[in-house]
Design an enzyme around this catalytic site. Sequence first.
Site, PDB file in Angstrom:
ATOM      1  N   LYS A 345       9.064  -0.114   4.702  1.00  0.00           N
ATOM      2  CA  LYS A 345      10.137  -0.837   4.253  1.00  0.00           C
ATOM      3  C   LYS A 345      10.508  -2.049   4.923  1.00  0.00           C
ATOM      4  CE  LYS A 345      12.531   3.342   2.491  1.00  0.00           C
ATOM      5  NZ  LYS A 345      13.997   3.980   2.352  1.00  0.00           N
ATOM      6  N   ASN A 346       9.176  -2.721   5.227  1.00  0.00           N
ATOM      7  CA  ASN A 346       9.187  -4.119   5.818  1.00  0.00           C
ATOM      8  C   ASN A 346       8.679  -5.106   4.938  1.00  0.00           C
ATOM      9  OD1 ASN A 346       8.063  -6.294   7.255  1.00  0.00           O
ATOM     10  ND2 ASN A 346       8.176  -5.145   9.134  1.00  0.00           N
TER      11      ASN A 346
END
Length: 573
Positions: A345-346
């Site tokens: 989730k970057n």
Amino acid sequence: MRGEDPRCPADFLRGGTNLPRSRQSSRMGLVLWIAMCALVGLGAAQEATSGARLLASKHILNQHLVQKKDVTVQYGLHNVGDSTAYDVHLDESNFDKADFDFVTGFTQAHWDRIAPGANVTHTLILQPKEYRIFNFTAARVQYRTGEARDAQIAVGWTSSPGIAAGIIGAEVMESEAVISKGRGQGDAETTLDKEDSAVDLMIEVDGAPTKSADTTKIQQQQQEDVAMQSGASESDSEESDDECTSILFEELPEWKDVTPVALVVGSVMPIAFEARFQSVFGYFRAISASGELSERGLQVATQAAKLNAANYAVWVYRRKALAFLKRDLNVELSYISRVIEKHPKNYQVWYHRQRIVELLKDWSKELDFAAKILKNDAKNYHVWQYRQHILRHFQILDHSELQFTDRLLQEDVFNNSAWMHRFFVLDNLPKACGKETLLEGDSLAEEIRYTIAHINAQVHNESPWSYLRGLLRDNWKTHFSTVNELCKGLYNQEHRSPHLLGFMVDLLDEDIANGYTASTADEKGRLLQKLVEICNDLAQLHDRVRQIYWTWIRDTFQFKYHKQFLSETVPEV
């Protein structure tokens, strides 16, 4: 009524009920710097009672507070009780005019009433005048539990951002804004997109979510990724990801000619960085500022990414260095795959993969890789965004994508991300590729049948109802009878899902406006009465949390159609 200590954060304010004093002791040890103010949560609620009951919060939305810069304070009130709160007052006494300039908003706010389930917010924007420590505590809330003027009065306090909060001096923040900027060498800029060159290095982030100037020396092990820099095999580089050594960059002879660039002292939120973190980012800043693109630059960038994969400047530098050194991008793709599996989730790591795949011009592994990550979190919007970019960039018009979304919906019919991707594949993607939408004719009719089947299986699932609206956006006339029969059938079976009723409001509006089933004024007037009845049911019974919204919708349609079709008074909520 006895007042409560405004320093004690309160969660629920109820008619005639004082705040629990047990909350005071838990807060005494809570000392937060201002960057953490927005994270203050609301604690456990008291036991439910009848009547109006307000949940009150106070949050400072800024990550940092800076002298003479705007600070946004947001207050929220939510009535979780079963009756209306009247004559609601919010009184903020924290911000003295001697310490703050007021930009917009007021320290006092008033609402005539807050209905059960309703939310209200109030925003205050101000600027701190000085560099100092401030005590940010709770704001006072008062309301009457009944409409009568002699009704019982309840008093309480909002949640509190924190006891200690620091204001950084404006000149310090400005001095940290840009430490240095580096330029690429050779023809790297022509190989990679100019966007990477234009961004350069956002040094002020310093590889961490917040700035810091703490110089505490806590020697830790330094991780190295030697295989990535030497062009070793993929298996070797995987092993090296976890290799550790106790040597810092300062102790390596090949780095003796480089002077690390330290972070400017005076940051808002001092953090005791590890010695390894300070070493890596000190040398990364130095390499970046000098414009050097080299093997050792890749080495320090790899270490920096391990310490903080969200640092955009690290990935910008890495792409420049890869291009300048003419490295094998397939090896880089393997590397970024492992990084993404650790940080799914970057945004920065997904964008780096996007740029590498575009340079390779090979998408053959990408859909399977995205599907692999979605297995762990089927609603990860970073993955969906990346998958849609790959489909659009490489113009992949493949019906297997519909099968993919169908499998996900079989696993979880509430997966709104899968529904949205399905619409993207059928409508947005073809248009982006210069083709006609697939949502027309027999294909559209089949997709409507597919959606109705999911609605019949789970009437309370909002996702297919929203999807059906999208399908009918320009096609109400052709398929009105189909969806009209669907709604009538479910309604006659005593289904009262808010999503069904909300869709029926849209359906009735379309019918009144276009005369699909009603042609005379009397017939349309009866349809309008039915629409108003549904809005009242939603406001009073089935969707009370949005009572104000449905009342507004009802009044909007009454105003729109009243003079044309309505012959009798419609009951009010």
